[in-house]
Design a protein around this motif. Structure first.
Motif, PDB file in Angstrom:
ATOM      1  N   THR A 117       2.758   5.942  12.551  1.00  0.00           N
ATOM      2  CA  THR A 117       2.882   5.490  13.939  1.00  0.00           C
ATOM      3  C   THR A 117       1.937   4.329  14.219  1.00  0.00           C
ATOM      4  OG1 THR A 117       3.526   7.704  14.681  1.00  0.00           O
ATOM      5  CG2 THR A 117       2.677   6.194  16.354  1.00  0.00           C
ATOM      6  N   LYS A 118       0.693   4.439  13.734  1.00  0.00           N
ATOM      7  CA  LYS A 118      -0.294   3.378  13.937  1.00  0.00           C
ATOM      8  C   LYS A 118       0.143   2.070  13.277  1.00  0.00           C
ATOM      9  CE  LYS A 118      -4.572   6.096  14.182  1.00  0.00           C
ATOM     10  NZ  LYS A 118      -5.844   6.361  13.484  1.00  0.00           N
ATOM     11  N   LEU A 119       0.768   2.183  12.114  1.00  0.00           N
ATOM     12  CA  LEU A 119       1.126   0.993  11.333  1.00  0.00           C
ATOM     13  C   LEU A 119       2.625   0.703  11.404  1.00  0.00           C
ATOM     14  CD1 LEU A 119      -1.095   1.722   8.189  1.00  0.00           C
ATOM     15  CD2 LEU A 119      -1.672   0.345  10.190  1.00  0.00           C
ATOM     16  N   ALA A 120       3.230   1.072  12.525  1.00  0.00           N
ATOM     17  CA  ALA A 120       4.690   0.969  12.668  1.00  0.00           C
ATOM     18  C   ALA A 120       5.207  -0.458  12.502  1.00  0.00           C
ATOM     19  CB  ALA A 120       5.110   1.522  14.023  1.00  0.00           C
ATOM     20  N   THR A 121       4.393  -1.451  12.834  1.00  0.00           N
ATOM     21  CA  THR A 121       4.842  -2.844  12.741  1.00  0.00           C
ATOM     22  C   THR A 121       4.520  -3.470  11.387  1.00  0.00           C
ATOM     23  OG1 THR A 121       2.758  -3.634  13.706  1.00  0.00           O
ATOM     24  CG2 THR A 121       4.569  -3.159  15.228  1.00  0.00           C
ATOM     25  N   THR A 122       3.920  -2.701  10.508  1.00  0.00           N
ATOM     26  CA  THR A 122       3.551  -3.212   9.184  1.00  0.00           C
ATOM     27  C   THR A 122       4.642  -2.897   8.164  1.00  0.00           C
ATOM     28  OG1 THR A 122       1.217  -2.831   9.724  1.00  0.00           O
ATOM     29  CG2 THR A 122       1.768  -3.185   7.411  1.00  0.00           C
ATOM     30  N   ILE A 153       0.840  -1.194   0.000  1.00  0.00           N
ATOM     31  CA  ILE A 153       0.000   0.000   0.000  1.00  0.00           C
ATOM     32  C   ILE A 153       0.874   1.242   0.000  1.00  0.00           C
ATOM     33  CG2 ILE A 153      -1.677   1.365   1.326  1.00  0.00           C
ATOM     34  CD1 ILE A 153      -2.888  -1.169   2.348  1.00  0.00           C
ATOM     35  N   VAL A 154       0.451   2.214  -0.793  1.00  0.00           N
ATOM     36  CA  VAL A 154       1.048   3.543  -0.750  1.00  0.00           C
ATOM     37  C   VAL A 154       0.044   4.448  -0.045  1.00  0.00           C
ATOM     38  CG1 VAL A 154       1.902   5.508  -2.068  1.00  0.00           C
ATOM     39  CG2 VAL A 154       2.312   3.171  -2.905  1.00  0.00           C
ATOM     40  N   ALA A 155       0.411   4.981   1.107  1.00  0.00           N
ATOM     41  CA  ALA A 155      -0.435   5.906   1.858  1.00  0.00           C
ATOM     42  C   ALA A 155       0.017   7.321   1.539  1.00  0.00           C
ATOM     43  CB  ALA A 155      -0.334   5.626   3.351  1.00  0.00           C
ATOM     44  N   LEU A 156      -0.879   8.116   0.971  1.00  0.00           N
ATOM     45  CA  LEU A 156      -0.515   9.461   0.514  1.00  0.00           C
ATOM     46  C   LEU A 156      -1.437  10.493   1.149  1.00  0.00           C
ATOM     47  CD1 LEU A 156       0.449  10.523  -3.077  1.00  0.00           C
ATOM     48  CD2 LEU A 156      -1.307  11.822  -1.872  1.00  0.00           C
ATOM     49  N   ASP A 157      -0.860  11.575   1.652  1.00  0.00           N
ATOM     50  CA  ASP A 157      -1.667  12.661   2.202  1.00  0.00           C
ATOM     51  C   ASP A 157      -0.923  13.977   2.045  1.00  0.00           C
ATOM     52  OD1 ASP A 157      -4.319  12.607   4.102  1.00  0.00           O
ATOM     53  OD2 ASP A 157      -3.090  14.375   4.501  1.00  0.00           O
ATOM     54  N   ILE A 158      -1.684  15.043   1.927  1.00  0.00           N
ATOM     55  CA  ILE A 158      -1.083  16.365   1.733  1.00  0.00           C
ATOM     56  C   ILE A 158      -0.528  16.924   3.039  1.00  0.00           C
ATOM     57  CG2 ILE A 158      -3.232  17.656   2.138  1.00  0.00           C
ATOM     58  CD1 ILE A 158      -2.379  19.551  -0.118  1.00  0.00           C
ATOM     59  N   ALA A 159      -1.054  16.439   4.178  1.00  0.00           N
ATOM     60  CA  ALA A 159      -0.658  16.966   5.487  1.00  0.00           C
ATOM     61  C   ALA A 159       0.312  15.999   6.167  1.00  0.00           C
ATOM     62  CB  ALA A 159      -1.888  17.195   6.357  1.00  0.00           C
ATOM     63  N   LEU A 160       1.537  16.427   6.347  1.00  0.00           N
ATOM     64  CA  LEU A 160       2.558  15.563   6.943  1.00  0.00           C
ATOM     65  C   LEU A 160       2.171  15.046   8.338  1.00  0.00           C
ATOM     66  CD1 LEU A 160       5.324  14.225   6.752  1.00  0.00           C
ATOM     67  CD2 LEU A 160       6.346  16.359   7.607  1.00  0.00           C
ATOM     68  N   PRO A 161       1.592  15.874   9.225  1.00  0.00           N
ATOM     69  CA  PRO A 161       1.203  15.349  10.541  1.00  0.00           C
ATOM     70  C   PRO A 161       0.189  14.206  10.452  1.00  0.00           C
ATOM     71  CG  PRO A 161       1.310  17.732  10.622  1.00  0.00           C
ATOM     72  CD  PRO A 161       1.433  17.343   9.177  1.00  0.00           C
ATOM     73  N   MET A 162      -0.743  14.275   9.487  1.00  0.00           N
ATOM     74  CA  MET A 162      -1.688  13.172   9.285  1.00  0.00           C
ATOM     75  C   MET A 162      -0.928  11.904   8.899  1.00  0.00           C
ATOM     76  SD  MET A 162      -5.027  13.741   9.626  1.00  0.00           S
ATOM     77  CE  MET A 162      -6.330  14.984   9.527  1.00  0.00           C
ATOM     78  N   LEU A 163      -0.002  12.042   7.972  1.00  0.00           N
ATOM     79  CA  LEU A 163       0.782  10.906   7.500  1.00  0.00           C
ATOM     80  C   LEU A 163       1.611  10.303   8.637  1.00  0.00           C
ATOM     81  CD1 LEU A 163       0.954   9.752   4.574  1.00  0.00           C
ATOM     82  CD2 LEU A 163       3.137  10.950   4.364  1.00  0.00           C
TER      83      LEU A 163
END
Length: 257
Positions: A82-87, A67-77
């Motif tokens: 952090t949530k998916l740190a083990t993935t 998966i590529v997770a993309l967002d315009i806001a760095l804090p959101m990303l």
């Protein structure tokens, strides 16, 4: 549609810490979007466009290769990371959905949950999504429709002549943009959500906490006066049912290939 992209980025960056606490509608719509997509669409390499704090990203992980997770806001990303740190199979890109930094035909599916309404030129966005999709790849997304926040819009209209609520595209307009971009199989489903709030202030606080307050370019640059606010609230109160005030959110779900 005129949107201030700098304000959009700023609003969602500021909302990264409060978003999860109030984003019930976004989670509900995200679950529905995954059900509509079906397991056959949630496979291969996927792009989560406007990933926010990663709710949809997590839901896409079950069957996908990467998966590529993309967002315009760095804090959101950063929250998502952090949530998916083990993935291991998630990569993160801070970028604008209107300027995808991706090669052609690189993903099997593009998913987006209540994010594309913040794009200025949806026609160009759909064309770029088509570019990065592999043959037979699918675009699956949810987006707010024109009935969204109709009560708030009418209440502000009674208070002053400025536009305080964003405008949203209809299903017919979305279909037109998608066909122009080269999508030929388009399925649309429209759902209305009607959460209730203790007060108009509670609704407005929620909109701020998810970063969804007004970001239109050319909006009133003056501070809203106390009298204007009181007129708006008085007009909105006419919608009150018992001890609650309602708000309408029209959500358009789309599958396109």
């Amino acid at each position: 549609m005129y949107l201030d992209k700098a304000k959009i980025k700023q609003s969602f960056a500021a909302a990264s810490a409060t978003y999860d606490g109030v984003a019930d509608l976004q989670r509900t719509v995200g679950k529905t979007l995954l059900n509509i997509a079906g397991s056959e669409s949630v496979a291969g390499t996927l792009l989560d466009l406007g990933c926010g704090t990663g709710f949809l990203t997590s839901g896409l992980l079950a069957n996908s290769t990467s998966i590529v997770a993309l967002d315009i806001a760095l804090p959101m990303l950063q929250v998502t990371r952090t949530k998916l740190a083990t993935t291991q199979n998630v990569s993160y890109i801070c970028a604008d959905a209107e300027q995808l930094p991706l090669a052609e035909k690189i993903v099997d599916g593009v998913f987006s949950n209540l994010a594309l309404q913040w794009c200025v030129n949806l026609g160009a966005v759909f064309a770029d999504i088509k570019r990065v999709l592999r043959p037979d790849g699918q675009l699956v997304f949810s987006i707010f429709g024109p009935q969204t926040l109709q009560e708030l819009k009418s209440a502000w209209a009674a208070a002053d002549d400025y536009r305080h609520v964003n405008d949203f595209y209809s299903g017919q307009q979305l279909t037109h943009f998608l066909r122009q971009a080269g999508f030929t199989k388009i399925a649309i489903e429209i759902r209305l959500y009607n959460p209730n709030y203790d007060s108009v202030w509670a609704l407005m606080r929620e909109l701020k906490h998810i970063g969804a307050h007004n970001v239109m370019a050319g909006r009133n640059q003056n501070i809203t006066t106390k009298a204007q606010m009181q007129r708006m609230i008085a007009a909105y109160e006419q919608h009150r049912v018992g001890d609650r005030v309602p708000a309408t959110f029209e959500v358009i779900m789309v599958k396109a290939s």
